[in-house]
Motif scaffolding. Structure first.
Motif, PDB file in Angstrom:
ATOM      1  N   CYS A  61       1.538   3.855  -1.814  1.00  0.00           N
ATOM      2  CA  CYS A  61       1.312   2.416  -2.038  1.00  0.00           C
ATOM      3  C   CYS A  61       2.468   1.588  -1.486  1.00  0.00           C
ATOM      4  O   CYS A  61       2.254   0.497  -0.941  1.00  0.00           O
ATOM      5  N   GLY A  62       3.680   2.081  -1.619  1.00  0.00           N
ATOM      6  CA  GLY A  62       4.834   1.374  -1.069  1.00  0.00           C
ATOM      7  C   GLY A  62       4.771   1.254   0.433  1.00  0.00           C
ATOM      8  O   GLY A  62       5.100   0.203   1.003  1.00  0.00           O
ATOM      9  N   LEU A  63       4.346   2.319   1.099  1.00  0.00           N
ATOM     10  CA  LEU A  63       4.199   2.250   2.559  1.00  0.00           C
ATOM     11  C   LEU A  63       3.107   1.266   2.954  1.00  0.00           C
ATOM     12  O   LEU A  63       3.284   0.476   3.892  1.00  0.00           O
ATOM     13  N   VAL A  64       1.995   1.297   2.251  1.00  0.00           N
ATOM     14  CA  VAL A  64       0.903   0.363   2.546  1.00  0.00           C
ATOM     15  C   VAL A  64       1.367  -1.071   2.302  1.00  0.00           C
ATOM     16  O   VAL A  64       1.109  -1.964   3.123  1.00  0.00           O
ATOM     17  N   ALA A  65       2.080  -1.305   1.210  1.00  0.00           N
ATOM     18  CA  ALA A  65       2.608  -2.643   0.933  1.00  0.00           C
ATOM     19  C   ALA A  65       3.569  -3.079   2.034  1.00  0.00           C
ATOM     20  O   ALA A  65       3.566  -4.249   2.442  1.00  0.00           O
ATOM     21  N   GLY A  66       4.352  -2.153   2.533  1.00  0.00           N
ATOM     22  CA  GLY A  66       5.254  -2.466   3.641  1.00  0.00           C
ATOM     23  C   GLY A  66       4.502  -2.863   4.898  1.00  0.00           C
ATOM     24  O   GLY A  66       4.876  -3.833   5.577  1.00  0.00           O
ATOM     25  N   LEU A  67       3.431  -2.146   5.208  1.00  0.00           N
ATOM     26  CA  LEU A  67       2.614  -2.514   6.381  1.00  0.00           C
ATOM     27  C   LEU A  67       1.953  -3.871   6.198  1.00  0.00           C
ATOM     28  O   LEU A  67       1.914  -4.673   7.134  1.00  0.00           O
ATOM     29  N   VAL A  68       1.446  -4.114   5.007  1.00  0.00           N
ATOM     30  CA  VAL A  68       0.819  -5.417   4.734  1.00  0.00           C
ATOM     31  C   VAL A  68       1.847  -6.527   4.901  1.00  0.00           C
ATOM     32  O   VAL A  68       1.590  -7.543   5.554  1.00  0.00           O
ATOM     33  N   ALA A  69       3.024  -6.350   4.326  1.00  0.00           N
ATOM     34  CA  ALA A  69       4.081  -7.365   4.456  1.00  0.00           C
ATOM     35  C   ALA A  69       4.451  -7.570   5.924  1.00  0.00           C
ATOM     36  O   ALA A  69       4.604  -8.708   6.382  1.00  0.00           O
ATOM     37  N   LEU A  70       4.566  -6.474   6.642  1.00  0.00           N
ATOM     38  CA  LEU A  70       4.923  -6.538   8.059  1.00  0.00           C
ATOM     39  C   LEU A  70       3.928  -7.379   8.853  1.00  0.00           C
ATOM     40  O   LEU A  70       4.310  -8.152   9.730  1.00  0.00           O
ATOM     41  N   HIS A  71       2.651  -7.228   8.527  1.00  0.00           N
ATOM     42  CA  HIS A  71       1.592  -7.908   9.283  1.00  0.00           C
ATOM     43  C   HIS A  71       1.204  -9.272   8.708  1.00  0.00           C
ATOM     44  O   HIS A  71       0.300  -9.918   9.237  1.00  0.00           O
ATOM     45  N   THR A  72       1.878  -9.697   7.656  1.00  0.00           N
ATOM     46  CA  THR A  72       1.577 -11.017   7.098  1.00  0.00           C
ATOM     47  C   THR A  72       2.798 -11.933   7.150  1.00  0.00           C
ATOM     48  O   THR A  72       2.932 -12.857   6.357  1.00  0.00           O
ATOM     49  N   GLY A  73       3.683 -11.653   8.083  1.00  0.00           N
ATOM     50  CA  GLY A  73       4.807 -12.539   8.320  1.00  0.00           C
ATOM     51  C   GLY A  73       6.057 -12.252   7.510  1.00  0.00           C
ATOM     52  O   GLY A  73       7.040 -12.968   7.618  1.00  0.00           O
ATOM     53  N   GLN A  74       6.037 -11.220   6.710  1.00  0.00           N
ATOM     54  CA  GLN A  74       7.214 -10.847   5.905  1.00  0.00           C
ATOM     55  C   GLN A  74       7.874  -9.609   6.524  1.00  0.00           C
ATOM     56  O   GLN A  74       7.973  -8.554   5.896  1.00  0.00           O
ATOM     57  N   GLU A  75       8.335  -9.753   7.761  1.00  0.00           N
ATOM     58  CA  GLU A  75       8.829  -8.594   8.507  1.00  0.00           C
ATOM     59  C   GLU A  75      10.003  -7.894   7.820  1.00  0.00           C
ATOM     60  O   GLU A  75      10.030  -6.671   7.745  1.00  0.00           O
ATOM     61  N   LEU A  76      10.962  -8.650   7.301  1.00  0.00           N
ATOM     62  CA  LEU A  76      12.114  -8.033   6.649  1.00  0.00           C
ATOM     63  C   LEU A  76      11.694  -7.233   5.418  1.00  0.00           C
ATOM     64  O   LEU A  76      12.136  -6.105   5.221  1.00  0.00           O
ATOM     65  N   VAL A  77      10.816  -7.802   4.616  1.00  0.00           N
ATOM     66  CA  VAL A  77      10.314  -7.097   3.428  1.00  0.00           C
ATOM     67  C   VAL A  77       9.559  -5.838   3.846  1.00  0.00           C
ATOM     68  O   VAL A  77       9.770  -4.757   3.286  1.00  0.00           O
ATOM     69  N   GLY A  78       8.674  -5.965   4.825  1.00  0.00           N
ATOM     70  CA  GLY A  78       7.889  -4.826   5.280  1.00  0.00           C
ATOM     71  C   GLY A  78       8.751  -3.707   5.828  1.00  0.00           C
ATOM     72  O   GLY A  78       8.579  -2.534   5.481  1.00  0.00           O
ATOM     73  N   ARG A  79       9.702  -4.057   6.691  1.00  0.00           N
ATOM     74  CA  ARG A  79      10.588  -3.046   7.273  1.00  0.00           C
ATOM     75  C   ARG A  79      11.436  -2.383   6.181  1.00  0.00           C
ATOM     76  O   ARG A  79      11.653  -1.168   6.204  1.00  0.00           O
ATOM     77  N   THR A  80      11.919  -3.182   5.244  1.00  0.00           N
ATOM     78  CA  THR A  80      12.748  -2.631   4.171  1.00  0.00           C
ATOM     79  C   THR A  80      11.966  -1.622   3.339  1.00  0.00           C
ATOM     80  O   THR A  80      12.452  -0.518   3.064  1.00  0.00           O
ATOM     81  N   LEU A  81      10.764  -1.985   2.939  1.00  0.00           N
ATOM     82  CA  LEU A  81       9.926  -1.046   2.174  1.00  0.00           C
ATOM     83  C   LEU A  81       9.644   0.221   2.974  1.00  0.00           C
ATOM     84  O   LEU A  81       9.786   1.338   2.460  1.00  0.00           O
ATOM     85  N   ILE A  82       9.240   0.039   4.214  1.00  0.00           N
ATOM     86  CA  ILE A  82       8.880   1.190   5.049  1.00  0.00           C
ATOM     87  C   ILE A  82      10.084   2.098   5.277  1.00  0.00           C
ATOM     88  O   ILE A  82       9.983   3.325   5.155  1.00  0.00           O
ATOM     89  N   PHE A  83      11.245   1.527   5.580  1.00  0.00           N
ATOM     90  CA  PHE A  83      12.439   2.346   5.816  1.00  0.00           C
ATOM     91  C   PHE A  83      12.864   3.071   4.544  1.00  0.00           C
ATOM     92  O   PHE A  83      13.140   4.266   4.562  1.00  0.00           O
TER      93      PHE A  83
END
Length: 129
Positions: A61-83
């Motif tokens: 779920c964390g990875l999916v949330a990171g992808l969603v954030a990444l693709h909805t304009g929250q790049e820093l949040v998405g990258r942080t979650l994914i990393f």
């Protein structure tokens, strides 16, 4: 984030969803083939497997949330979650490899499939992100 990294994120999430289902709900069916545990040990490990299964779901779920954030304009949040979650998964695969070498639950060198499934997708994420 590159397409290769994003595909690896999806693969890592799917692997962890499958493991969640197997550990939390199918442990009585996959105990021997997937985890190398005899049938008589299933009652003793059922609670552990249920809890660990949900850890795997939460990681996915964390990875999916990171992808969603990444693709909805929250790049820093998405990258942080994914990393963070990718490092967490990679570290988990190292722990599994060490446990395998210590023969903590079955004979040595029998968990390499799990090590690879847990560790290679997040390693690809980290290398290609």
């Amino acid at each position: 984030m590159s397409v290769v990294a994003q595909v690896a994120v999806v693969v890592a999430a799917l692997v962890h969803v499958v493991v969640w289902i197997c550990e939390a709900f199918l442990i009585g069916r996959v105990h021997q083939s997937m985890f190398g545990q005899p049938a008589q040990d299933v009652p003793a490990i059922r609670l552990w497997a249920f809890g660990v299964g949900f850890y795997n779901l939460f990681l996915a779920c964390g990875l999916v949330a990171g992808l969603v954030a990444l693709h909805t304009g929250q790049e820093l949040v998405g990258r942080t979650l994914i990393f963070y979650i990718s490092w967490f998964m990679l570290a988990g695969s190292v722990v599994l490899a060490v446990a395998d070498q210590l023969a903590l639950s079955r004979k040595r060198n029998s968990a390499w499939g799990g090590v690879a499934a847990e560790g290679i997708p997040p390693l690809v994420v980290l290398l290609f992100a």
